[in-house]
Design a protein around this motif. Sequence first.
Motif, PDB file in Angstrom:
ATOM      1  N   LEU A 195       2.426 -10.820  -4.067  1.00  0.00           N
ATOM      2  CA  LEU A 195       3.823 -11.080  -4.695  1.00  0.00           C
ATOM      3  C   LEU A 195       3.892  -9.983  -5.927  1.00  0.00           C
ATOM      4  O   LEU A 195       3.078  -9.737  -6.909  1.00  0.00           O
ATOM      5  CB  LEU A 195       3.915 -12.227  -5.307  1.00  0.00           C
ATOM      6  N   ASN A 196       4.920  -8.998  -5.759  1.00  0.00           N
ATOM      7  CA  ASN A 196       5.240  -8.164  -6.924  1.00  0.00           C
ATOM      8  C   ASN A 196       6.020  -8.699  -7.964  1.00  0.00           C
ATOM      9  O   ASN A 196       7.243  -8.959  -7.567  1.00  0.00           O
ATOM     10  CB  ASN A 196       5.671  -6.609  -6.347  1.00  0.00           C
ATOM     11  N   GLU A 197       5.587  -8.977  -9.291  1.00  0.00           N
ATOM     12  CA  GLU A 197       6.435  -9.582 -10.099  1.00  0.00           C
ATOM     13  C   GLU A 197       7.063  -8.802 -11.076  1.00  0.00           C
ATOM     14  O   GLU A 197       7.281  -9.297 -12.301  1.00  0.00           O
ATOM     15  CB  GLU A 197       5.676 -10.958 -10.715  1.00  0.00           C
ATOM     16  N   SER A 198       6.752  -7.569 -10.987  1.00  0.00           N
ATOM     17  CA  SER A 198       7.092  -6.457 -12.014  1.00  0.00           C
ATOM     18  C   SER A 198       8.650  -6.409 -12.372  1.00  0.00           C
ATOM     19  O   SER A 198       8.892  -6.130 -13.678  1.00  0.00           O
ATOM     20  CB  SER A 198       6.745  -5.203 -11.512  1.00  0.00           C
ATOM     21  N   ARG A 199       9.366  -6.918 -11.565  1.00  0.00           N
ATOM     22  CA  ARG A 199      11.013  -7.017 -12.052  1.00  0.00           C
ATOM     23  C   ARG A 199      11.222  -8.313 -12.493  1.00  0.00           C
ATOM     24  O   ARG A 199      12.530  -8.317 -12.974  1.00  0.00           O
ATOM     25  CB  ARG A 199      11.883  -6.599 -10.678  1.00  0.00           C
ATOM     26  N   ASP A 200      10.481  -9.304 -12.894  1.00  0.00           N
ATOM     27  CA  ASP A 200      10.897 -10.401 -13.218  1.00  0.00           C
ATOM     28  C   ASP A 200       9.459 -11.140 -13.801  1.00  0.00           C
ATOM     29  O   ASP A 200       9.312 -12.250 -13.396  1.00  0.00           O
ATOM     30  CB  ASP A 200      11.531 -11.351 -12.216  1.00  0.00           C
ATOM     31  N   PRO A 201       8.834 -10.642 -14.781  1.00  0.00           N
ATOM     32  CA  PRO A 201       7.580 -11.030 -15.211  1.00  0.00           C
ATOM     33  C   PRO A 201       7.562 -12.006 -16.012  1.00  0.00           C
ATOM     34  O   PRO A 201       8.848 -12.372 -16.747  1.00  0.00           O
ATOM     35  CB  PRO A 201       6.895  -9.757 -15.910  1.00  0.00           C
ATOM     36  N   THR A 209      13.858 -17.059  -8.902  1.00  0.00           N
ATOM     37  CA  THR A 209      14.182 -15.830  -9.297  1.00  0.00           C
ATOM     38  C   THR A 209      14.559 -15.274  -7.904  1.00  0.00           C
ATOM     39  O   THR A 209      14.474 -15.870  -6.865  1.00  0.00           O
ATOM     40  CB  THR A 209      12.636 -15.283  -9.463  1.00  0.00           C
ATOM     41  N   ALA A 210      15.271 -14.118  -7.990  1.00  0.00           N
ATOM     42  CA  ALA A 210      15.804 -13.325  -6.764  1.00  0.00           C
ATOM     43  C   ALA A 210      15.262 -11.905  -6.774  1.00  0.00           C
ATOM     44  O   ALA A 210      15.693 -10.855  -6.213  1.00  0.00           O
ATOM     45  CB  ALA A 210      17.304 -13.442  -6.716  1.00  0.00           C
ATOM     46  N   ARG A 211      14.332 -11.674  -7.689  1.00  0.00           N
ATOM     47  CA  ARG A 211      13.962 -10.127  -8.079  1.00  0.00           C
ATOM     48  C   ARG A 211      12.455  -9.999  -7.595  1.00  0.00           C
ATOM     49  O   ARG A 211      11.839  -8.846  -7.835  1.00  0.00           O
ATOM     50  CB  ARG A 211      13.954 -10.053  -9.489  1.00  0.00           C
ATOM     51  N   TYR A 212      11.539 -10.968  -7.042  1.00  0.00           N
ATOM     52  CA  TYR A 212      10.481 -10.777  -6.650  1.00  0.00           C
ATOM     53  C   TYR A 212      10.349  -9.978  -5.210  1.00  0.00           C
ATOM     54  O   TYR A 212      11.409 -10.014  -4.466  1.00  0.00           O
ATOM     55  CB  TYR A 212       9.593 -12.084  -6.479  1.00  0.00           C
ATOM     56  N   TYR A 213       9.496  -9.107  -4.947  1.00  0.00           N
ATOM     57  CA  TYR A 213       9.237  -8.439  -3.663  1.00  0.00           C
ATOM     58  C   TYR A 213       7.792  -8.413  -3.422  1.00  0.00           C
ATOM     59  O   TYR A 213       6.804  -8.641  -4.170  1.00  0.00           O
ATOM     60  CB  TYR A 213      10.055  -6.972  -3.465  1.00  0.00           C
ATOM     61  N   LEU A 214       7.551  -8.315  -2.011  1.00  0.00           N
ATOM     62  CA  LEU A 214       6.214  -8.043  -1.587  1.00  0.00           C
ATOM     63  C   LEU A 214       5.376  -6.724  -1.488  1.00  0.00           C
ATOM     64  O   LEU A 214       6.203  -5.972  -1.512  1.00  0.00           O
ATOM     65  CB  LEU A 214       6.112  -9.000  -0.176  1.00  0.00           C
ATOM     66  N   LYS A 215       4.155  -6.881  -1.757  1.00  0.00           N
ATOM     67  CA  LYS A 215       3.536  -5.370  -1.585  1.00  0.00           C
ATOM     68  C   LYS A 215       3.334  -4.881  -0.226  1.00  0.00           C
ATOM     69  O   LYS A 215       2.655  -3.964  -0.285  1.00  0.00           O
ATOM     70  CB  LYS A 215       2.037  -5.644  -2.426  1.00  0.00           C
TER      71      LYS A 215
END
Length: 265
Positions: A195-201, A209-215
């Motif tokens: 899980l890439n949490e950089s947009r909503d750390p 959240t609606a800002r996570y995305y996968l690597k």
Amino acid sequence: MAQPDKSSSFPEIVELNVGGQVYVTRLQTLTGAPNSLLWTKFTRSSPGDLPKDSKGRFFFDRDGFLFRYILDYLRDSELVLPEFFKERRRLQKEADFFQLPELSGRLAAVSKDSPYAEDSGDPEETELPSPATSSSSDRNLSSPPGASSGFITVGYRGTYTIGRDIQADAKFRRVARITVCSKISLAKEVFGETLNESRDPDRPPDKYTARYYLKYNFLEQAFDRLAQAGFHMVACNSTGTCSYGSHDPGEDKLWTSYTEYVFFR
């Protein structure tokens, strides 16, 4: 004394406005059930006697969505409803208004025999179980002991090209990014380090959240993780647009789509 038949004064193709929904059908269809309200309106009245909207369509102040089933019944004299239709009582009310006693009777009989209450939130029909309400014994997947319930929505934007020979090329379903919308704790439980949490750390685990995305960009990989965590799909939807790379109509068409899959545990 029998009233004269005035149906010949109506056009063969009739436009209706039913509760804001526009329908176009044949006069023969509207008059297919003798002694019904529509039969009376379109055989015992003239066009000038019926109310019309601003565009001249014959207006009926009824449920525009449910009228589609009234029209289907008039066409085929059969009752065919979606698998998990939950508005039988409202449709029966519409059938009574349009003076279709046979349709009303069928709806009443089906509602009486149904093991589900219409307002209970469960599907009325028993032929096929709903993915959202079927028990865990009906599925191969089961939730881990003590796991919390909730929804996870997985979305992606994809592109593909269709050439002049109507064949998709190798770019079919090119996924730019897979997004994850859910409660923070659920997303981290399922996808972990992928899980890439950089947009909503630094969000608390009880927030959403609606800002996570996968690597990674493989939908099946995301689905496998959801399945392993005991989630199952309950809904999906998709939209798409088409454009040309240039002003040349002979160029390949570029399609862009956005799709969401909703999972529940």
